[in-house]
Design an enzyme around this catalytic site. Structure first.
Site, PDB file in Angstrom:
ATOM      1  N   SER A   1       1.652  -6.905  11.988  1.00 17.87           N
ATOM      2  CA  SER A   1       0.274  -6.463  11.911  1.00 17.87           C
ATOM      3  C   SER A   1       0.109  -5.454  10.765  1.00 17.87           C
ATOM      4  CB  SER A   1      -0.108  -5.877  13.277  1.00 17.87           C
ATOM      5  OG  SER A   1      -1.473  -5.745  13.446  1.00 17.87           O
TER       6      SER A   1
ATOM      7  N   HIS B   1      -1.630 -11.147  11.169  1.00 13.70           N
ATOM      8  CA  HIS B   1      -2.704 -11.743  11.960  1.00 13.70           C
ATOM      9  C   HIS B   1      -4.013 -11.035  11.623  1.00 13.70           C
ATOM     10  CE1 HIS B   1      -2.085  -8.795  15.631  1.00 13.70           C
ATOM     11  NE2 HIS B   1      -2.330  -8.163  14.506  1.00 13.70           N
TER      12      HIS B   1
END
Length: 225
Positions: free
Chosen positions: A123, A148
């Site tokens: 992330s 993501h």
């Protein structure tokens, strides 16, 4: 008033649920004893690493962690604006605003920033890994890297929720543009690949452009070659 929170926090909290209390701040931090002509002096391990221009990001990213990282970056620039700074990353990600504060500081200061993934960069952790100076981004061989899209949640009046949805979309476009800049990928591919959690090995991350090198063993000092 809407109760709003968005970022990469969801993934960090999911991975670290029940374990955040055991973060680096609550653990017994090792001490290093250094002997000089003036006697012995004790340093916590992270202060000692900072003397070598090494910063360790080993927790979820929130405003407190970001403040510490930013302060260390600015301090090391003031010490020597020409020498590289090394950031070792083992993080599940966290807050977008906190992460972007670190990112902007990395781009703002003069020294090159060498980033190294040790364990996991997911992330916002992966975003910061890729944001190091081109040619100086690396991973250890068995680390995992994940990208993501930002997640968010809002509750309250419908208009507030719509405003927040638009803000999340703006942030998503910003992160995709920046990741495309640092990886060399097309924005359209970044969007497609980050639609869901996209995990990569070190080899895959190198092929993708998130890192430049895979470190398997530290080179021996020149005097030992």
């Amino acid at each position: 008033m809407a109760n709003i929170n968005f970022g990469f926090d969801h993934h960090a909290k999911k991975l670290y649920s029940g374990a955040i209390e055991n973060s680096i701040n609550s653990q017994l931090v090792p001490m290093v004893i250094e002997t000089s002509g003036r006697g012995e002096r004790a340093f916590d391990i992270f202060s000692r690493l900072l003397r070598e221009r090494i910063i360790f990001l080993g927790s979820p990213i929130d405003e407190h962690v970001a403040g510490l990282i930013i302060a260390q970056l600015i301090f090391l620039e003031s010490e020597d604006p020409e020498r590289d700074i090394y950031i070792y990353i083992n993080s599940p990600g966290g807050s977008v605003s906190a992460g972007l504060g670190i990112y902007d500081t990395m781009q703002y200061i003069r020294p090159d920033i060498s980033t190294v993934c040790v364990g996991m960069a997911a992330s916002m952790g992966a975003f910061l890994l890729a944001s190091g100076t081109s040619g100086k981004r690396a991973s250890l061989p068995h680390s995992r890297i994940m990208i993501h899209q930002p997640s968010g949640g809002a509750q309250g009046q419908e208009t507030d929720i719509l405003i927040q949805a638009r803000e999340i979309e703006k942030i998503r476009h910003l992160l995709e543009d920046l990741l495309a800049k640092h990886t060399g990928q097309e924005v359209s591919r970044i969007r497609e690949d980050s639609e869901r959690d996209r995990w990569m090995s070190a080899v895959e991350a190198k092929e993708y452009g998130l890192i430049d090198q895979i470190f398997e063993k530290r080179p021996a000092p020149k005097s030992e070659e």
